[in-house]
Each structure stands twice: as C-alpha cells, then as structure tokens.
Design a protein around this motif. Structure first.
Motif, short mmCIF file in Angstrom:
data_model
loop_
_atom_site.label_atom_id
_atom_site.label_comp_id
_atom_site.label_asym_id
_atom_site.label_seq_id
_atom_site.Cartn_x
_atom_site.Cartn_y
_atom_site.Cartn_z
N UNK A 83 0.82 -1.20 0.00
CA UNK A 83 0.00 0.00 0.00
C UNK A 83 0.85 1.25 0.00
N UNK A 84 0.33 2.28 -0.66
CA UNK A 84 0.95 3.60 -0.70
C UNK A 84 -0.09 4.61 -0.26
N UNK A 85 0.25 5.41 0.73
CA UNK A 85 -0.63 6.47 1.21
C UNK A 85 -0.39 7.70 0.35
N UNK A 86 -1.47 8.31 -0.15
CA UNK A 86 -1.40 9.53 -0.95
C UNK A 86 -1.83 10.69 -0.07
N UNK A 87 -1.03 11.75 -0.07
CA UNK A 87 -1.28 12.91 0.77
C UNK A 87 -1.42 14.14 -0.10
N UNK A 88 -2.51 14.89 0.08
CA UNK A 88 -2.79 16.05 -0.76
C UNK A 88 -2.00 17.27 -0.28
N UNK A 89 -1.82 18.23 -1.22
CA UNK A 89 -1.14 19.50 -0.90
C UNK A 89 -1.95 20.33 0.08
#
Length: 190
Positions: A156-162
């Motif tokens: 899994x890869x966590x995506x983090x928004x700006x």
C-alpha cells in the motif's frame, strides 16, 4: 468541324493542366502542413515531475503541511463508540500520522487529505478517521489516525494532498510507501 475538334482538344489540354496544377499546389500545402504538424508532435512534451515518495517516520513538507507517518497496523475490528465495535470486510489498515500547518493562515485538515492505493492500482478512501475537519491554526499540529478497509497482504501507498481540497488532484500528492502486511505484522483487535 475540324476547328471544333481543335478547340475541344485545346480546352481539354487546358483543363488537364489546370487539374494538375491545382493538385500539385494542393499537395504541396498538404505536405507542408503534415511536416509542420510532424515537427510539432516530434518535440518532446514538457516533463511532468513525478510525485514525491517518502518513507514512514520521515517528516516532509508538502504543500501547506508538514507530514509524518508514524506507524501502520492492521486490525480485525475497531471501536466506534463506548460499546460498539466494527468489523471490516477485509482488514482495517490504521495509519497514525501527524499533520503540521506550515502556512501563515488557518487550514482545514480532514480525512479528504488522504487516499490509499494498492499495488494493483486500486484506490481506497478513508473508512474512519479522527481527523473530523480541524481548523488548524498556523504553526500548530494534530496527530490522528486514518483507517482504510483493505485486503490483507498487498503493498500500500498512502497519498497525501497538498491542501484540504474535495477535488483530489492526482498530480498534486506526495506518496508514503507503507509496505505490505505479512505474517510477522501483528493483527490488533480493539
């Protein structure tokens, strides 16, 4: 009658010359436009920067925030109230994370900052979170958990928004590789 034949032949020749001339000039402009469009398409496209990838426990700045993913655990249930527990369809992936507001103004912090992707390209939204939409003042931080209902054993890869935007832009996110669950990772139960 012979004069009409000569005139007919003359008109026919003029017509043929006219057709050949128009075809030559038309094909010339066609090849010119083809070659110019070829020149344009053969130019390299502007390079788009790949999303930044970070490791767990690494603090990093991205957009308005400073992020740090502390740890990850898998759970067979989570507590949703005083006496209530919830079981996942797969397994709950719980991510402990700190978000620090590095901008000079108050920012909204909520679960819309986070998404998850697995190694098959599937995307997951948060199932539960204790990031209930904070109005985070400048130079303040909040630590919490985001929970995803996932399949056990995938990477899994966590995506983090700006920033906290309901329109999550795929090109503007940082990535944190969370790895995969294995037999050695504890399965906690609340």
């Amino acid at each position: 009658m012979k004069s009409w034949n000569i005139v007919g032949w003359g008109l026919g020749i003029l017509l043929m010359i006219s057709i050949i001339d128009s075809q030559c000039s038309g094909s010339g402009s066609r090849s010119e436009s083809t070659s110019s469009s070829y020149r344009e398409s053969s130019r390299p496209a502007p390079r788009e920067e790949p999303p930044q990838t970070f490791r767990m426990r690494e603090a990093f700045q991205f957009g308005n925030y400073l992020y740090q993913v502390h740890d990850v655990s898998y759970r067979e249930s989570i507590s949703t109230g005083w006496f209530d527990t919830e079981r996942p369809l797969g397994v709950f992936l719980v991510v402990n994370i700190t978000v620090y507001n590095r901008s000079g103004k108050t920012q909204d912090v909520s679960s819309t900052l986070f998404k998850l992707k697995d190694n098959n390209g599937n995307e997951y939204k948060t199932t539960h979170s204790n990031f209930k939409t904070y109005k985070l003042s400048p130079e303040m931080e909040v630590t919490g958990q985001v929970v995803f209902d996932v399949h056990f054993g995938r990477n899994y890869t966590l995506l983090l928004a700006e920033d906290d935007d309901l329109h999550f832009n795929e090109r503007k996110y940082a990535r944190v590789n969370l790895g995969a669950a294995d037999d050695g990772m504890p399965m906690d139960e609340d």
